[in-house]
Design a protein around this motif. Structure first.
Motif, PDB file in Angstrom:
ATOM      1  N   LYS A 166      10.768-104.361  -5.436  1.00  0.00           N
ATOM      2  CA  LYS A 166      11.231-103.451  -4.386  1.00  0.00           C
ATOM      3  C   LYS A 166      12.277-102.484  -4.934  1.00  0.00           C
ATOM      4  O   LYS A 166      12.272-101.296  -4.639  1.00  0.00           O
ATOM      5  CB  LYS A 166      11.865-104.241  -3.235  1.00  0.00           C
ATOM      6  CG  LYS A 166      10.967-105.219  -2.531  1.00  0.00           C
ATOM      7  CD  LYS A 166      10.099-104.599  -1.490  1.00  0.00           C
ATOM      8  CE  LYS A 166      10.779-104.450  -0.162  1.00  0.00           C
ATOM      9  NZ  LYS A 166       9.819-104.193   0.922  1.00  0.00           N
ATOM     10  N   ASP A 167      13.169-103.040  -5.739  1.00  0.00           N
ATOM     11  CA  ASP A 167      14.258-102.236  -6.288  1.00  0.00           C
ATOM     12  C   ASP A 167      13.699-101.228  -7.295  1.00  0.00           C
ATOM     13  O   ASP A 167      14.061-100.058  -7.287  1.00  0.00           O
ATOM     14  CB  ASP A 167      15.265-103.168  -6.967  1.00  0.00           C
ATOM     15  CG  ASP A 167      16.553-102.452  -7.338  1.00  0.00           C
ATOM     16  OD1 ASP A 167      16.987-101.581  -6.555  1.00  0.00           O
ATOM     17  OD2 ASP A 167      17.107-102.757  -8.403  1.00  0.00           O
ATOM     18  N   LYS A 168      12.807-101.688  -8.139  1.00  0.00           N
ATOM     19  CA  LYS A 168      12.234-100.815  -9.167  1.00  0.00           C
ATOM     20  C   LYS A 168      11.497 -99.648  -8.528  1.00  0.00           C
ATOM     21  O   LYS A 168      11.575 -98.510  -8.959  1.00  0.00           O
ATOM     22  CB  LYS A 168      11.272-101.634 -10.034  1.00  0.00           C
ATOM     23  CG  LYS A 168      10.366-100.834 -10.943  1.00  0.00           C
ATOM     24  CD  LYS A 168      11.150-100.179 -12.058  1.00  0.00           C
ATOM     25  CE  LYS A 168      10.284 -99.680 -13.194  1.00  0.00           C
ATOM     26  NZ  LYS A 168       9.246 -98.731 -12.825  1.00  0.00           N
ATOM     27  N   ASN A 169      10.752 -99.962  -7.467  1.00  0.00           N
ATOM     28  CA  ASN A 169       9.917 -98.935  -6.858  1.00  0.00           C
ATOM     29  C   ASN A 169      10.591 -98.220  -5.692  1.00  0.00           C
ATOM     30  O   ASN A 169       9.965 -97.405  -5.019  1.00  0.00           O
ATOM     31  CB  ASN A 169       8.585 -99.549  -6.420  1.00  0.00           C
ATOM     32  CG  ASN A 169       7.744 -99.949  -7.612  1.00  0.00           C
ATOM     33  OD1 ASN A 169       7.294 -99.104  -8.369  1.00  0.00           O
ATOM     34  ND2 ASN A 169       7.562-101.241  -7.813  1.00  0.00           N
ATOM     35  N   GLY A 170      11.841 -98.545  -5.462  1.00  0.00           N
ATOM     36  CA  GLY A 170      12.601 -97.846  -4.427  1.00  0.00           C
ATOM     37  C   GLY A 170      11.994 -97.995  -3.040  1.00  0.00           C
ATOM     38  O   GLY A 170      11.977 -97.043  -2.264  1.00  0.00           O
ATOM     39  N   LEU A 171      11.494 -99.161  -2.725  1.00  0.00           N
ATOM     40  CA  LEU A 171      10.836 -99.353  -1.436  1.00  0.00           C
ATOM     41  C   LEU A 171      11.835 -99.797  -0.378  1.00  0.00           C
ATOM     42  O   LEU A 171      12.786-100.510  -0.671  1.00  0.00           O
ATOM     43  CB  LEU A 171       9.756-100.420  -1.560  1.00  0.00           C
ATOM     44  CG  LEU A 171       8.634-100.131  -2.550  1.00  0.00           C
ATOM     45  CD1 LEU A 171       7.702-101.327  -2.638  1.00  0.00           C
ATOM     46  CD2 LEU A 171       7.866 -98.889  -2.141  1.00  0.00           C
ATOM     47  N   SER A 172      11.586 -99.385   0.837  1.00  0.00           N
ATOM     48  CA  SER A 172      12.384 -99.920   1.922  1.00  0.00           C
ATOM     49  C   SER A 172      11.646-101.134   2.472  1.00  0.00           C
ATOM     50  O   SER A 172      10.579-101.495   1.983  1.00  0.00           O
ATOM     51  CB  SER A 172      12.591 -98.867   2.999  1.00  0.00           C
ATOM     52  OG  SER A 172      11.346 -98.301   3.316  1.00  0.00           O
ATOM     53  N   TYR A 213       8.854-105.225 -14.266  1.00  0.00           N
ATOM     54  CA  TYR A 213      10.071-105.780 -13.683  1.00  0.00           C
ATOM     55  C   TYR A 213       9.873-107.184 -13.120  1.00  0.00           C
ATOM     56  O   TYR A 213      10.739-108.037 -13.247  1.00  0.00           O
ATOM     57  CB  TYR A 213      10.604-104.835 -12.594  1.00  0.00           C
ATOM     58  CG  TYR A 213      11.710-103.940 -13.089  1.00  0.00           C
ATOM     59  CD1 TYR A 213      11.549-103.215 -14.270  1.00  0.00           C
ATOM     60  CD2 TYR A 213      12.910-103.824 -12.409  1.00  0.00           C
ATOM     61  CE1 TYR A 213      12.567-102.400 -14.739  1.00  0.00           C
ATOM     62  CE2 TYR A 213      13.937-103.016 -12.874  1.00  0.00           C
ATOM     63  CZ  TYR A 213      13.765-102.303 -14.034  1.00  0.00           C
ATOM     64  OH  TYR A 213      14.772-101.509 -14.514  1.00  0.00           O
ATOM     65  N   GLU A 232       9.671-110.342  -6.290  1.00  0.00           N
ATOM     66  CA  GLU A 232       9.429-109.413  -5.179  1.00  0.00           C
ATOM     67  C   GLU A 232      10.572-108.418  -5.026  1.00  0.00           C
ATOM     68  O   GLU A 232      10.361-107.223  -4.827  1.00  0.00           O
ATOM     69  CB  GLU A 232       9.299-110.181  -3.850  1.00  0.00           C
ATOM     70  CG  GLU A 232       7.966-110.837  -3.643  1.00  0.00           C
ATOM     71  CD  GLU A 232       7.792-111.252  -2.180  1.00  0.00           C
ATOM     72  OE1 GLU A 232       8.359-110.602  -1.281  1.00  0.00           O
ATOM     73  OE2 GLU A 232       7.069-112.233  -1.948  1.00  0.00           O
ATOM     74  N   ILE A 233      11.776-108.940  -5.097  1.00  0.00           N
ATOM     75  CA  ILE A 233      12.940-108.077  -4.878  1.00  0.00           C
ATOM     76  C   ILE A 233      13.106-107.118  -6.061  1.00  0.00           C
ATOM     77  O   ILE A 233      13.424-105.938  -5.878  1.00  0.00           O
ATOM     78  CB  ILE A 233      14.217-108.912  -4.673  1.00  0.00           C
ATOM     79  CG1 ILE A 233      14.035-109.895  -3.517  1.00  0.00           C
ATOM     80  CG2 ILE A 233      15.411-108.015  -4.425  1.00  0.00           C
ATOM     81  CD1 ILE A 233      13.900-109.297  -2.156  1.00  0.00           C
ATOM     82  N   ALA A 234      12.861-107.623  -7.277  1.00  0.00           N
ATOM     83  CA  ALA A 234      12.942-106.754  -8.447  1.00  0.00           C
ATOM     84  C   ALA A 234      11.961-105.599  -8.295  1.00  0.00           C
ATOM     85  O   ALA A 234      12.265-104.446  -8.610  1.00  0.00           O
ATOM     86  CB  ALA A 234      12.635-107.556  -9.706  1.00  0.00           C
TER      87      ALA A 234
END
Lengths: 854, 221
Positions: free
Chosen positions: B51-57, B159, B47-49
């Motif tokens: 978020k980071d890959k897709n630049g989500l807040s 990712y 999940e975190i990977a």
């Protein structure tokens, strides 16, 4: 908008031909070539990442680095950066090691895939809570009011205050509480005992050290007493060879003890290994490994183990040959000559000394596990070969927690599961030995003038000088300062949020106001930082050059280059100490502290850091460990993975080849020679008597004590998955996946009228916290689980609205030094008080305060 | 609870609607995810990977590791169901899109949203039975998993898959996943792959491209 334009846009919107375009465009891909398109100037093909620019990984610069904190493992992070900004992070995919390729992931050199905390690093790096400038306190301690100052002003203040305090109060006036915020780099190391801060204060000549380690002092003690070393660990691939795995208070799904432990355990499961979990909670580990769950009352583990030992002895299931050959004091036959009049373990278990046989039925009364389950487990453990009893640290973080670990070691030894593949002697679990030190390491590395149990500083400050040495666990000294109570007047925190993490926070709050200097060196503001006089912004591991070590398991090194320039005015901790050394003691102190540097190190550190690291690599890694990779190649690849000839099993040499154990007797000391010969306990660092054989000792509070009439719940505070202690508490990605909440058994909750999501108050006579509830069948009745590390957020009444369990813990360590984090009774009720999940709302306002001149 | 008759009617209605608005894309090869519900430790690194890959807040969660637990103390069980976008054979989101922003790729069947075409009307969000498209209030558009097409085009894997510490999440040809012939450690030697797990939406609605190694308590009879 003019009428004409409005009409035009209306026409466009109502244009039927557009609708037909949409229909065909929806087909997508390159197949869209319908006639309608040509008329539409706005039309374009639907595609991925339509917002440009979307830099793909291959368009960005790739830099191999790692995560940095003391979570129990160490994984690779791969930064994909654009100029000086890290755009995203990925992890090991097999490409970076020698002979690697994408997807390479074999059992010999598995990928080092980062966990959720590591993956969220950009949020910490670029967080609103980052400290960017030196600051000095302008409000009261804890109020969080600071003003921005120059490095010169901050360091001048710190240096002059240090000298003043030392001159006034003597060489014990400064406590170093350095910890894990930047730990396990070979160069920039915030180690509790021998890190950069300890070295700095020791050389300065004013240092009270903190000797007990919060996470596992009971376990460390046990391993040292029993095996003479903390290197009692196997590498994680050995777990794949077990036939039975007892996870005692161990949740590898949360606390990654070793980089790939959980993966190898999955392999064991696929090979038919049976799993057992002894724990008040049915954890995710139990679920993933389909374990037999034995719920146990917290802090009664040693009793259950004694019951198991009784069954094994009385049914003759123990490995007598192993005992005779390798153990001291297991039974009458293995007693050394000098200790013939002492108690041995077997006779203690059989009740020879106290007329109390430690039968499974006796144990069941104490630990709440039915006697038949204790028998079943003992039988399984004694008959299955090889079997791994992994005695984790958590049950050791208790009153007399060391007895649990010692008892576990006795079980491991009596079943002959030590030193064999698939067995387990952990304990501490330190396995492969890494070359850990690239920073200057010499006669100055660990100079101290007094050393206390780490959670006793507040007690010492508040009661000085009317403190007895045993109350604070004063480490003996060989000179005439032995036994002198330190007069603590200042604290240094380096990469440490100990104020938030030690026991009994309310007592700490009381004590901190008696101090004259509190310095916090960290890369973000922390709850501790709020109580500091001076905040020094420290570069994160992305912003300085270093090499990462595996934690207690794993055999590899990961290069950590300076990925980006330090943000704001942040400096490395090594730079700060060096500069302070120059300011306090001129060239003599400065050059002794950092021999490879000049005075300009504060401004330019690249070459010096490189020189330390290259020297470490050439001398220690190539010299001692015979690595055939040059420093330059290592830097270029970013990782070096060792290949071991055979799975690393602790004590294999001792068992297979008869090498002596590192204990005084050369045996596994169920009877600890050292303890058996102590006569004056007050003069030891323990302060109080510790039995020389493992024994069950009633803790000062538990579900069996009368105090339960007032405080009916036993609170345990395990390590969370979504923080490393308090680090990452400010990351919204992680906050979103988990919430700080108290776990309660469904029947208990029903009785209290509480449902999942209800906010409750948890309190005892030490403090009060507010948190939401998670009601589940997966928790033992009578037990409340609240994860440690959330950032305290006190209201005007001193109630912690964030829910930090250390508001409730007692600052009374076990004699051996174990923090009694899990020895806590409390009560719970529904409340109207609002839970403040931490600093996500507050961060904005606080960042505002932090980032401007007041 | 819908009756059998209702289900048939819904099916017919869905079919009719699809026919009117959308000519289905038949991909050359449909990629899909496979997740081992039992062996997953639920760590949410994926999940975190993502978020980071897709630049989500904080907010949109393209990938969701869902925790399922049951039983009565002390006889309890727990498992995880991990889902992002299922890149369905008949995506329910796609025909709802009024601007044609949603498309399905011919080559690999990945369903994606063109962010420059999306107007943030959120109709797709309502249509998806799995909660895959999610509104991002920051950008005022709907976003979702695109299986990291940039990584796939570079010959790598998304990712989330590459983040999985337990190696229990993978991608591959969905037919191979369902047949159990995909070479992956996500599926253990004794594991069977199922198309559906308990409490998941009826897969006939969209024909999701996903396979699971289901927990004994999560199996659909």
């Amino acid at each position: 908008m003019s009428i004409e334009k409005l009409t035009q846009s209306l026409n466009k919107r109502l244009n039927l031909s557009r609708r037909s375009f949409l229909k065909s465009a929806a087909v997508g891909g390159a197949s869209v070539a319908a006639g309608g398109l040509v008329e539409m100037k706005t039309a374009k093909e639907a595609k991925a990442f339509a917002y440009e620019p979307y830099p793909t990984d291959d368009q960005l610069e790739t830099v191999v680095t790692s995560c940095a904190h003391n979570c129990g493992s160490r994984h690779m992070l791969v930064a994909h950066k654009w100029k000086d900004v890290i755009v995203r992070l990925s992890t090991d995919d097999g490409r970076y090691q020698r002979d690697g390729h994408f997807g390479k992931d074999d059992n010999e050199e598995p990928q080092l895939r980062a966990c959720l905390r590591g993956r969220s690093y950009r949020q910490r790096l670029y967080s609103a809570e980052r400290l960017l400038y030196p600051m000095m306190r302008v409000g009261k301690r804890g109020e969080g009011k600071f003003k921005r100052v120059s490095w010169d002003e901050a360091l001048t203040h710190v240096a002059s205050k240090m000298v003043e305090i030392k001159d006034t109060y003597g060489p014990t006036a400064l406590v170093d509480q350095s910890y894990a915020g930047a730990s396990y780099g070979v160069l920039h190391k915030s180690d509790q005992i021998e890190g950069l801060l300890g070295r700095f204060l020791g050389m300065f000549g004013c240092r009270t050290s903190s000797w007990s380690v919060p996470s596992y002092q009971g376990t460390t003690f046990s391993s040292r007493m029993t095996f003479g070393t903390i290197e009692d660990g196997n590498e994680d691939d050995t777990f794949a060879h077990s036939k039975l795995m007892i996870m005692w208070g161990w949740n590898p799904a949360y606390t990654f003890h070793g980089g790939n432990t959980f993966m190898y355990m999955r392999m064991a499961k696929q090979r038919g290994c049976k799993f057992v979990l002894v724990d008040p909670q049915y954890t995710d580990s139990a679920a993933a490994y389909d374990a037999w769950w034995i719920p146990i009352r917290p802090n009664t583990d040693a009793a259950m183990m004694a019951g198991m030992a009784h069954y094994i002895f009385t049914n003759d299931l123990h490995d007598q040959e192993f005992i005779d050959q390798f153990c001291q004091g297991m039974d009458a036959g293995t007693m050394p000559e000098w200790a013939k009049d002492k108690e041995n373990f077997k006779d203690y278990i059989l009740g020879k000394y106290d007329n109390e046989p430690k039968t499974p039925e006796w144990a069941a009364e104490i630990c709440g596990v039915p006697a038949e389950d204790i028998i079943k487990l003992a039988d399984m453990y004694a008959r299955t070969k090889p079997a791994a009893l992994k005695a984790s640290w958590a049950p050791g973080r208790n009153a007399y927690g060391e007895q649990y670990n010692r008892m576990a070691a006795a079980l491991q030894a009596m079943t002959g599961n030590i030193g064999i593949l698939g067995g387990c002697a952990e304990g501490v679990g330190k396995a492969w030995h890494a070359e850990a030190v690239a920073y200057p390491y010499d006669q100055y590395s660990n100079i101290w003038f007094q050393s206390i149990k780490s959670d006793r500083w507040a007690h010492c400050v508040l009661n000085y000088p009317n403190v007895k040495r045993e109350e604070i666990g004063l480490w003996p000294r060989q000179d005439d300062t032995d036994g002198q109570i330190p007069n603590i007047k200042g604290i240094f925190w380096q990469g440490s949020d100990w104020f938030n993490q030690l026991t009994n926070i309310n007592k700490e709050i009381e004590a901190i106001n008696k101090l004259e200097l509190v310095v916090c060196m960290d890369s973000t503001i922390t709850p501790s930082g709020l109580y500091a006089d001076v905040l020094l912004p420290i570069a994160t591991h992305f912003e300085r050059h270093d090499v990462a070590l595996p934690w207690y398991k794993g055999h590899y090194y990961i290069h950590r280059p300076k990925v980006i320039e330090p943000m704001g005015e942040s400096k490395t901790d090594f730079q700060v100490f060096t500069e302070l050394a120059y300011r306090i003691g001129g060239n003599v102190f400065g050059q002794a502290f950092n021999p490879k540097a000049n005075r300009d190190y504060f401004h330019i550190n690249d070459n010096v850091d490189e020189a330390y690291l290259k020297e470490w690599w050439d001398q220690k890694v190539i010299g001692h460990q015979h690595v055939d990779m040059s420093w330059d190649e290592f830097k270029q690849r970013g990782v070096y993975k060792f290949k071991l000839d055979q799975p690393h099993v602790a004590f294999r040499e001792q068992i297979e080849n008869g090498k002596a154990f590192q204990t005084p007797s050369g045996k596994i000391e169920i009877l600890a020679s050292q303890l058996a010969q102590i006569t004056d306990w007050k003069k030891t660092m323990y302060g109080y008597e510790i039995p020389y054989i493992p024994k069950w000792i009633e803790p000062w509070e538990s579900l069996n004590s009368p105090k339960t009439s007032e405080f009916p719940f036993h609170l345990i505070s395990p390590h969370p998955r979504w923080r490393t202690h308090s680090i990452f508490n400010n990351c919204s990605w992680l906050r979103e996946t988990y919430e700080q909440e108290v776990t309660l058994n469904a029947a208990d909750a029903k009785q209290l009228g509480i449902r999942t999501g209800d906010t409750v108050e948890i309190w005892n006579d030490r403090g009060r916290v507010v948190v939401p509830t998670y009601v589940t069948e997966r928790c033992m009745p009578g037990v409340a689980v609240l994860h440690e590390g959330v950032w305290i957020d006190l209201d005007s009444e001193g109630v912690d609205r964030a829910g930090n369990p250390d508001m409730l813990t007692l600052d009374e360590p076990s004699p051996a030094g174990a923090f009694a984090y899990n020895t806590v009774l409390c009560n719970i009720k529904k409340t109207d008080l609002e839970h403040r999940p931490g600093w996500d709302q507050l961060a904005t306002s606080r960042a505002h305060v932090f980032r401007r001149d007041l | 609870m819908t009756s059998k008759q209702d289900k048939a009617r819904i099916k017919a209605a869905v079919k009719r609607r699809k026919r009117e608005t959308y000519t289905p894309v038949v991909p050359d090869k449909q990629l899909g995810f496979v997740h081992n519900n039992v062996d997953c430790i639920g760590c949410r690194a994926c999940e975190i990977a993502c978020k980071d890959k897709n630049g989500l807040s904080a907010g949109p969660r393209f990938r969701r590791v869902q925790y399922i637990e049951g039983g009565t103390y002390p006889d309890v069980y727990a498992y995880k169901v991990n889902m992002s976008c299922n890149h369905c054979e008949s995506p329910a989101c796609l025909p709802t899109c009024p601007t044609g922003a949603i498309f399905k790729r011919k080559a690999d069947g990945i369903v994606d949203i063109d962010s420059t075409l999306c107007i943030g009307c959120r109709r797709c969000e309502a249509a998806c039975p799995f909660g895959a498209p999610q509104f991002d209030p920051g950008d005022n558009i709907v976003k979702k998993c695109n299986m990291c097409v940039d990584e796939i085009e570079a010959g790598r894997k998304p990712y989330c898959v590459m983040a999985c510490m337990m190696r229990v999440l993978d991608i591959g040809s969905i037919d191979e996943i369902w047949r159990g012939s995909l070479e992956t450690v996500a599926i253990g030697p004794a594991d069977k792959v199922s198309k559906q797990v308990k409490n998941m939406a009826n897969i006939e609605l969209t024909k999701p491209s996903i396979g699971f190694v289901a927990h004994s308590k999560g199996k659909v009879k």
